[in-house]
Design a protein around this motif. Structure first.
Motif, PDB file in Angstrom:
ATOM      1  N   ALA A  44     -16.769 -14.505 -35.261  1.00 41.19           N
ATOM      2  CA  ALA A  44     -16.915 -13.974 -33.913  1.00 41.19           C
ATOM      3  C   ALA A  44     -15.535 -13.814 -33.288  1.00 41.19           C
ATOM      4  CB  ALA A  44     -17.770 -14.915 -33.075  1.00 41.19           C
ATOM      5  N   LEU A  45     -15.299 -12.646 -32.697  1.00 42.43           N
ATOM      6  CA  LEU A  45     -14.034 -12.332 -32.029  1.00 42.43           C
ATOM      7  C   LEU A  45     -14.346 -11.703 -30.679  1.00 42.43           C
ATOM      8  CD1 LEU A  45     -12.254 -10.554 -35.011  1.00 42.43           C
ATOM      9  CD2 LEU A  45     -11.722 -12.825 -34.138  1.00 42.43           C
ATOM     10  N   LEU A  46     -13.546 -12.050 -29.691  1.00 44.59           N
ATOM     11  CA  LEU A  46     -13.700 -11.478 -28.363  1.00 44.59           C
ATOM     12  C   LEU A  46     -12.377 -10.826 -27.977  1.00 44.59           C
ATOM     13  CD1 LEU A  46     -15.386 -11.248 -25.715  1.00 44.59           C
ATOM     14  CD2 LEU A  46     -14.329 -13.390 -25.030  1.00 44.59           C
ATOM     15  N   ALA A  63     -25.832 -16.467 -35.019  1.00 45.25           N
ATOM     16  CA  ALA A  63     -25.094 -17.584 -34.426  1.00 45.25           C
ATOM     17  C   ALA A  63     -23.719 -17.125 -33.941  1.00 45.25           C
ATOM     18  CB  ALA A  63     -24.955 -18.720 -35.428  1.00 45.25           C
ATOM     19  N   ALA A  64     -23.061 -16.282 -34.719  1.00 51.53           N
ATOM     20  CA  ALA A  64     -21.764 -15.741 -34.305  1.00 51.53           C
ATOM     21  C   ALA A  64     -21.932 -14.859 -33.068  1.00 51.53           C
ATOM     22  CB  ALA A  64     -21.133 -14.950 -35.446  1.00 51.53           C
ATOM     23  N   ALA A  65     -23.010 -14.082 -33.029  1.00 50.79           N
ATOM     24  CA  ALA A  65     -23.267 -13.213 -31.880  1.00 50.79           C
ATOM     25  C   ALA A  65     -23.546 -14.043 -30.622  1.00 50.79           C
ATOM     26  CB  ALA A  65     -24.444 -12.286 -32.177  1.00 50.79           C
ATOM     27  N   TRP A  66     -24.257 -15.146 -30.771  1.00 54.81           N
ATOM     28  CA  TRP A  66     -24.529 -16.007 -29.617  1.00 54.81           C
ATOM     29  C   TRP A  66     -23.227 -16.599 -29.073  1.00 54.81           C
ATOM     30  CZ3 TRP A  66     -27.830 -16.612 -25.965  1.00 54.81           C
ATOM     31  CH2 TRP A  66     -27.799 -17.754 -25.178  1.00 54.81           C
ATOM     32  N   ARG A  67     -22.351 -17.027 -29.966  1.00 54.22           N
ATOM     33  CA  ARG A  67     -21.057 -17.574 -29.549  1.00 54.22           C
ATOM     34  C   ARG A  67     -20.257 -16.518 -28.787  1.00 54.22           C
ATOM     35  NH1 ARG A  67     -17.953 -21.586 -27.793  1.00 54.22           N
ATOM     36  NH2 ARG A  67     -15.889 -21.491 -28.664  1.00 54.22           N
ATOM     37  N   TYR A  68     -20.287 -15.280 -29.291  1.00 53.86           N
ATOM     38  CA  TYR A  68     -19.627 -14.177 -28.599  1.00 53.86           C
ATOM     39  C   TYR A  68     -20.193 -14.022 -27.186  1.00 53.86           C
ATOM     40  CZ  TYR A  68     -18.478  -9.438 -27.195  1.00 53.86           C
ATOM     41  OH  TYR A  68     -18.054  -8.346 -26.477  1.00 53.86           O
ATOM     42  N   ASP A  69     -21.529 -14.041 -27.069  1.00 56.00           N
ATOM     43  CA  ASP A  69     -22.169 -13.870 -25.773  1.00 56.00           C
ATOM     44  C   ASP A  69     -21.764 -14.966 -24.786  1.00 56.00           C
ATOM     45  OD1 ASP A  69     -23.405 -11.675 -26.818  1.00 56.00           O
ATOM     46  OD2 ASP A  69     -25.449 -12.436 -26.628  1.00 56.00           O
ATOM     47  N   VAL A  70     -21.752 -16.212 -25.254  1.00 62.38           N
ATOM     48  CA  VAL A  70     -21.394 -17.336 -24.382  1.00 62.38           C
ATOM     49  C   VAL A  70     -19.978 -17.154 -23.844  1.00 62.38           C
ATOM     50  CG1 VAL A  70     -20.912 -19.822 -24.377  1.00 62.38           C
ATOM     51  CG2 VAL A  70     -23.010 -18.961 -25.422  1.00 62.38           C
ATOM     52  N   GLU A  71     -19.046 -16.848 -24.720  1.00 62.46           N
ATOM     53  CA  GLU A  71     -17.650 -16.683 -24.298  1.00 62.46           C
ATOM     54  C   GLU A  71     -17.467 -15.433 -23.428  1.00 62.46           C
ATOM     55  OE1 GLU A  71     -15.105 -18.844 -24.562  1.00 62.46           O
ATOM     56  OE2 GLU A  71     -16.636 -20.168 -25.369  1.00 62.46           O
ATOM     57  N   ALA A  72     -18.177 -14.355 -23.772  1.00 64.56           N
ATOM     58  CA  ALA A  72     -18.052 -13.120 -22.987  1.00 64.56           C
ATOM     59  C   ALA A  72     -18.547 -13.346 -21.561  1.00 64.56           C
ATOM     60  CB  ALA A  72     -18.825 -11.991 -23.657  1.00 64.56           C
ATOM     61  N   ARG A  73     -19.616 -14.111 -21.404  1.00 62.53           N
ATOM     62  CA  ARG A  73     -20.116 -14.415 -20.058  1.00 62.53           C
ATOM     63  C   ARG A  73     -19.083 -15.219 -19.268  1.00 62.53           C
ATOM     64  NH1 ARG A  73     -25.361 -15.014 -22.736  1.00 62.53           N
ATOM     65  NH2 ARG A  73     -26.698 -13.358 -21.953  1.00 62.53           N
ATOM     66  N   LYS A  74     -18.408 -16.161 -19.943  1.00 67.07           N
ATOM     67  CA  LYS A  74     -17.392 -16.969 -19.266  1.00 67.07           C
ATOM     68  C   LYS A  74     -16.215 -16.104 -18.824  1.00 67.07           C
ATOM     69  CE  LYS A  74     -18.054 -21.272 -21.825  1.00 67.07           C
ATOM     70  NZ  LYS A  74     -17.408 -22.153 -22.806  1.00 67.07           N
ATOM     71  N   VAL A  75     -15.742 -15.278 -19.721  1.00 67.52           N
ATOM     72  CA  VAL A  75     -14.521 -14.504 -19.489  1.00 67.52           C
ATOM     73  C   VAL A  75     -14.782 -13.257 -18.642  1.00 67.52           C
ATOM     74  CG1 VAL A  75     -12.715 -13.181 -20.651  1.00 67.52           C
ATOM     75  CG2 VAL A  75     -13.442 -15.352 -21.590  1.00 67.52           C
ATOM     76  N   LYS A  76     -15.869 -12.554 -18.943  1.00 66.93           N
ATOM     77  CA  LYS A  76     -16.099 -11.256 -18.312  1.00 66.93           C
ATOM     78  C   LYS A  76     -17.161 -11.298 -17.222  1.00 66.93           C
ATOM     79  CE  LYS A  76     -14.799  -9.018 -22.598  1.00 66.93           C
ATOM     80  NZ  LYS A  76     -14.050  -7.805 -22.634  1.00 66.93           N
ATOM     81  N   GLY A  77     -17.895 -12.411 -17.100  1.00 67.17           N
ATOM     82  CA  GLY A  77     -18.928 -12.541 -16.071  1.00 67.17           C
ATOM     83  C   GLY A  77     -20.316 -12.234 -16.601  1.00 67.17           C
ATOM     84  N   ASP A  78     -21.324 -12.664 -15.847  1.00 64.57           N
ATOM     85  CA  ASP A  78     -22.716 -12.486 -16.274  1.00 64.57           C
ATOM     86  C   ASP A  78     -23.133 -11.024 -16.349  1.00 64.57           C
ATOM     87  OD1 ASP A  78     -23.340 -15.140 -16.696  1.00 64.57           O
ATOM     88  OD2 ASP A  78     -23.888 -15.485 -14.598  1.00 64.57           O
ATOM     89  N   GLY A  79     -22.480 -10.160 -15.603  1.00 65.29           N
ATOM     90  CA  GLY A  79     -22.851  -8.759 -15.587  1.00 65.29           C
ATOM     91  C   GLY A  79     -22.325  -7.946 -16.758  1.00 65.29           C
ATOM     92  N   ASN A  82     -22.138  -5.548 -22.614  1.00 66.12           N
ATOM     93  CA  ASN A  82     -22.104  -5.501 -24.073  1.00 66.12           C
ATOM     94  C   ASN A  82     -22.440  -6.852 -24.699  1.00 66.12           C
ATOM     95  OD1 ASN A  82     -21.453  -2.823 -24.061  1.00 66.12           O
ATOM     96  ND2 ASN A  82     -19.272  -3.154 -24.239  1.00 66.12           N
ATOM     97  N   LEU A  83     -23.533  -7.436 -24.262  1.00 70.79           N
ATOM     98  CA  LEU A  83     -23.970  -8.701 -24.849  1.00 70.79           C
ATOM     99  C   LEU A  83     -24.997  -8.420 -25.937  1.00 70.79           C
ATOM    100  CD1 LEU A  83     -24.331 -10.858 -21.626  1.00 70.79           C
ATOM    101  CD2 LEU A  83     -22.439 -10.831 -23.238  1.00 70.79           C
ATOM    102  N   ASN A  84     -25.135  -9.364 -26.857  1.00 69.17           N
ATOM    103  CA  ASN A  84     -26.077  -9.202 -27.958  1.00 69.17           C
ATOM    104  C   ASN A  84     -27.483  -9.662 -27.605  1.00 69.17           C
ATOM    105  OD1 ASN A  84     -24.182  -8.303 -30.113  1.00 69.17           O
ATOM    106  ND2 ASN A  84     -23.197 -10.224 -29.579  1.00 69.17           N
ATOM    107  N   PHE A  85     -27.588 -10.684 -26.764  1.00 69.87           N
ATOM    108  CA  PHE A  85     -28.887 -11.254 -26.407  1.00 69.87           C
ATOM    109  C   PHE A  85     -28.990 -11.359 -24.894  1.00 69.87           C
ATOM    110  CE2 PHE A  85     -27.502 -13.255 -30.419  1.00 69.87           C
ATOM    111  CZ  PHE A  85     -28.454 -12.719 -31.261  1.00 69.87           C
ATOM    112  N   LYS A  86     -30.173 -11.072 -24.361  1.00 73.84           N
ATOM    113  CA  LYS A  86     -30.334 -11.175 -22.907  1.00 73.84           C
ATOM    114  C   LYS A  86     -30.480 -12.617 -22.455  1.00 73.84           C
ATOM    115  CE  LYS A  86     -35.258 -10.397 -23.092  1.00 73.84           C
ATOM    116  NZ  LYS A  86     -36.372  -9.589 -22.799  1.00 73.84           N
ATOM    117  N   ASP A  87     -30.993 -13.493 -23.334  1.00 76.20           N
ATOM    118  CA  ASP A  87     -31.151 -14.904 -22.977  1.00 76.20           C
ATOM    119  C   ASP A  87     -31.292 -15.747 -24.244  1.00 76.20           C
ATOM    120  OD1 ASP A  87     -33.766 -14.435 -23.885  1.00 76.20           O
ATOM    121  OD2 ASP A  87     -34.545 -14.218 -21.853  1.00 76.20           O
TER     122      ASP A  87
END
Length: 112
Positions: A44-46, A63-79, A82-87
């Motif tokens: 996983a890379l961001l 699992a790699a996609a979920w890790r990307y989503d978690v970090e992307a939400r932290k860095v780029k915000g909930d909005g 380009n996330l992989n999973f909605k929840d």
């Protein structure tokens, strides 16, 4: 030497058969995930503000996609769109399906 005659008329375009599932990139459906062939793991890379952040290697693409989503939400915000999973439920469902597909493949290989 025999005369070959004019060349045959061109054939209509026939699409080639899709490559086998094992030859298709297993990471293509997730944003921020690549497959590292030498390690046989998903990475996983961001990318943010022109910089690459390494997030780790994982046994499954989901699992790699979920890790990307978690970090992307932290860095780029909930909005961030380009996330992989909605929840988390969608992620857990994908992990369950991925496990079933792996079990099916293992069963087929053991029965061969």
């Amino acid at each position: 030497r025999a005369a070959l005659g004019p060349p045959p008329p061109p054939q209509p375009f026939a699409p080639t058969a899709p490559s086998s599932p094992s030859r298709q990139p297993p990471h293509a459906k997730y944003t921020g995930v690549t497959y590292v062939r030498s390690a046989r793991k998903f990475q996983a890379l961001l990318y943010h503000k022109g910089k690459q952040q390494y997030l780790g290697r994982f046994d499954s693409a989901a699992a790699a996609a979920w890790r990307y989503d978690v970090e992307a939400r932290k860095v780029k915000g909930d909005g961030w769109r380009n996330l992989n999973f909605k929840d988390r439920e969608q992620f857990e469902e994908e992990m369950r399906l991925e496990g079933e597909r792996k079990d099916d493949i293992d069963d087929k290989l053991s029965n061969a």
